[in-house]
Design an enzyme around this catalytic site. Structure first.
Site, PDB file in Angstrom:
ATOM      1  N   SER A 153       1.870 -10.754   0.336  1.00 30.52           N
ATOM      2  CA  SER A 153       0.870 -10.267   1.290  1.00 30.52           C
ATOM      3  C   SER A 153      -0.467 -10.910   0.919  1.00 30.52           C
ATOM      4  O   SER A 153      -0.626 -11.423  -0.197  1.00 30.52           O
ATOM      5  CB  SER A 153       0.783  -8.749   1.153  1.00 30.52           C
ATOM      6  OG  SER A 153      -0.441  -8.257   1.675  1.00 30.52           O
ATOM      7  N   TYR A 166       0.424  -0.845  -3.445  1.00 30.98           N
ATOM      8  CA  TYR A 166       0.987  -1.899  -2.597  1.00 30.98           C
ATOM      9  C   TYR A 166       0.467  -3.260  -3.048  1.00 30.98           C
ATOM     10  O   TYR A 166       1.245  -4.206  -3.252  1.00 30.98           O
ATOM     11  CB  TYR A 166       0.623  -1.639  -1.135  1.00 30.98           C
ATOM     12  CG  TYR A 166       1.121  -2.698  -0.181  1.00 30.98           C
ATOM     13  CD1 TYR A 166       2.442  -2.706   0.275  1.00 30.98           C
ATOM     14  CD2 TYR A 166       0.279  -3.725   0.264  1.00 30.98           C
ATOM     15  CE1 TYR A 166       2.900  -3.687   1.146  1.00 30.98           C
ATOM     16  CE2 TYR A 166       0.727  -4.706   1.134  1.00 30.98           C
ATOM     17  CZ  TYR A 166       2.033  -4.686   1.576  1.00 30.98           C
ATOM     18  OH  TYR A 166       2.497  -5.662   2.438  1.00 30.98           O
TER      19      TYR A 166
END
Ligand code: NAP
Length: 252
Positions: A153, A166
């Site tokens: 990401s 995350y």
């Protein structure tokens, strides 16, 4: 968008496992790989969603997939050993492994982050991918040309406030992929690479950015070129690299 179109049947005779195949980017990748001739193993926690993807693939007259329900938040080493045994008996080898399943956890400051949520995010996003990769390596070695793809990401290389576990899990994913690529580079034909999908129209994106108009982002189907490239023979010899699915050119 990454500029690539695989030739028809580019993935014929390949068996490719996709985690989180029931929804979002994983669903699109599974259907895309099947469209290019691959037999896909659909891994996810919702049997109902996996069955819907299975039916979609069969209705298109593509190679019959396999369903392997698996909750990555609960699975342990022995579950991955069992997975390897079952897949070996069924397929004999594995040509592709797409680590795609992830959870977002909380968007909250570290000072208030729930430790149990932190654990769960690390379990699903990092530990499960480690254990599954370790168990499946012998099956990947049995292919002459296997590809492992990890999903990162934008917050996997740059920490941002409130992204908590995350973001940390994606930094860990980047590290795991780099380490594995370096370890395999001179002793194996297995290639290991990372995809950063970029903002994509899925449930996870809607949860992370509730105020955003979903239509402003590309669909999972739109970002498939780099997934096709990394799973197919054209990426042979490419390893240890990070690809932005939505970049106009190749890897940085
Ligand atoms: P998504 O729509 O939320 O899909 C995630 C998939 O993972 C779902 O099929 C989900 O199953 C599965 N999953 C979650 N927890 C699981 C568990 N415990 N066991 C098994 N499967 C589980 O997310 P997405 O947007 O497609 O994301 C795919 C990947 O891209 C992720 O690694 C994400 O971090 C990355 N990514 C996405 C974006 C974006 O903008 N969408 C941007 C950067 C990176 P259920 O359907 O049952 O929940």
């Amino acid at each position: 968008m990454f500029d690539y179109q695989a030739p028809p049947q580019a993935l014929a005779k390949r068996t490719i496992l996709v985690t989180g195949a029931g929804d979002g980017i994983g669903r699109a990748a599974a259907i895309c790989f099947a469209t290019l001739g691959a037999t896909v193993i659909l891994v996810g926690r919702s049997t109902e969603k996996l069955e819907a993807v299975y039916d979609d693939i069969v209705e298109r007259n593509l190679p019959t997939p396999a369903i392997y329900p698996c909750d990555l938040s609960r699975s342990k080493e022995e579950d991955y050993s069992e997975m390897a045994t079952i897949l070996e008996n069924e397929f004999g080898k594995l040509d592709g492994l797409l680590h795609n399943a992830s959870i977002l956890g909380e968007r909250t400051p570290i000072s208030q982050y729930e430790a149990s949520t932190w654990d769960n995010v690390m379990q699903v996003n990092v530990n499960a991918a480690f254990m599954m990769t370790q168990a499946l390596l012998p099956l990947l070695e049995a292919s002459k040309d296997a590809s492992i793809v990890f999903t990162s990401s934008g917050v996997g290389t740059q920490g941002k406030a409130y992204w908590g576990a995350y973001s940390v899990s994606k930094f860990a994913t980047e590290g795991m992929a780099q380490i594995l690529a370096a370890e395999l580079e001179n002793i194996s034909s297995i290639r290991v690479n990372i995809i950063n999908p970029g903002a994509t129209r899925t449930n996870m994106r809607a949860k992370a950015y509730p105020g955003e108009d979903p239509v402003s982002n590309p669909t999972p189907e739109d970002i498939m070129p780099v997934y096709q490239y990394l799973m197919g023979p054209d990426s042979q010899g490419t390893t240890g690299q990070r690809f932005d699915a939505q970049a106009l050119s190749g890897p940085f």
